[in-house]
Design an enzyme around this catalytic site. Structure first.
Site, PDB file in Angstrom:
ATOM      1  CB  ALA A 133      -0.863   0.067   1.236  1.00  0.00           C
ATOM      2  CG  ASN A 134       0.103   4.736  -1.852  1.00  0.00           C
ATOM      3  OD1 ASN A 134      -0.426   5.552  -1.458  1.00  0.00           O
ATOM      4  ND2 ASN A 134      -0.021   4.019  -3.228  1.00  0.00           N
ATOM      5  NE  ARG A 135       4.412   7.042   5.043  1.00  0.00           N
ATOM      6  CZ  ARG A 135       4.352   6.146   6.151  1.00  0.00           C
ATOM      7  NH1 ARG A 135       2.960   5.944   7.110  1.00  0.00           N
ATOM      8  NH2 ARG A 135       5.263   5.652   6.671  1.00  0.00           N
TER       9      ARG A 135
END
Ligand code: C5P
Length: 211
Positions: A26-28
């Site tokens: 995932a990413n932020r």
């Protein structure tokens, strides 16, 4: 300002790329800036298709939302939403995916040897499409050389405009943003503002450009 009769596609949020049935890469990205843009577009009277990665945000009133998980799903949903007058690709699409295991990987087997595969670039794909939206806008989240990278990205990706933002300072997940608008006319630095204000300002420019 009115965008009545115009169809605008917005992508927002991160993508999740599965490793196995329980784990993802995932990413932020929080999706806040993309959702604010979808809301401002709907308030300006546009028909809005919001293609959202996994985020826990309310759908803005009047916005047609399509939830996706992976980059491949986001690419397919974006293509399926065409034609559009304008596409604003705000999503932080994962650059790579892995071929997910069908059963949960066991810790006892040791760290997995992940083999990464490049995801399609949705912005580049739209830029080359025979159904390219008249106004194609990308975002460039950078931590260094923000403007130079974004200027290069505009040409490399075939976008009309790039909204450059410096994500080195708590922008991701926060409510405020500082961006520069990069077009064929040059670079315009915008003052720091809330993500809602950035969205309204961008939509004013879009309305003017689409006439
Ligand atoms: O190259 P970079 O990921 O920094 O480019 C960011 C821009 O490209 C954003 O508008 C993002 O939504 C879009 N993008 C995309 N598909 C990808 C990667 C990025 O549409 N696979």
């Amino acid at each position: 300002m009115t965008l009545a009769g115009k169809h605008i596609i917005v992508t927002a949020g991160p993508t999740h790329e599965p490793i196995d049935p329980v784990r993802v890469i995932a990413n932020r990205s929080s999706g806040k800036q993309g959702f604010a843009i979808a809301q401002a577009a709907a308030e300006a009277g546009a028909k809005v298709t919001l293609i959202a990665g996994p985020v826990w945000l309310e759908t803005p009133p009047g916005v047609h939302r399509i939830d996706v998980e992976t980059a491949l799903e986001m690419a397919a949903a974006t293509e399926a939403a065409l034609p559009a007058d304008c596409a604003i690709l705000v999503a932080a699409v994962a650059d790579w995916r892995v071929d997910p295991a069908t059963a949960k990987l066991k810790k006892a087997d040791g760290p997995p040897d992940l083999h990464f595969i490049a995801n399609p670039d949705i912005l580049v794909g739209l830029g080359q499409s025979p159904r390219r939206p008249r106004l194609l806008i990308g975002f460039a989240a950078e931590t260094d050389n923000v403007i130079a990278n974004a200027v290069a990205k505009r040409t490399a990706k075939g976008a009309d405009w790039i909204v450059a933002n410096d994500v080195g300072s708590g922008v991701m997940g926060g409510d405020r943003n500082r961006v520069a608008l990069i077009s064929g006319d040059g670079v315009e630095d915008w003052p720091e503002a809330s993500k809602d204000e950035v969205a309204r300002r961008l939509l004013e420019r879009i309305a003017a450009a689409l006439g």
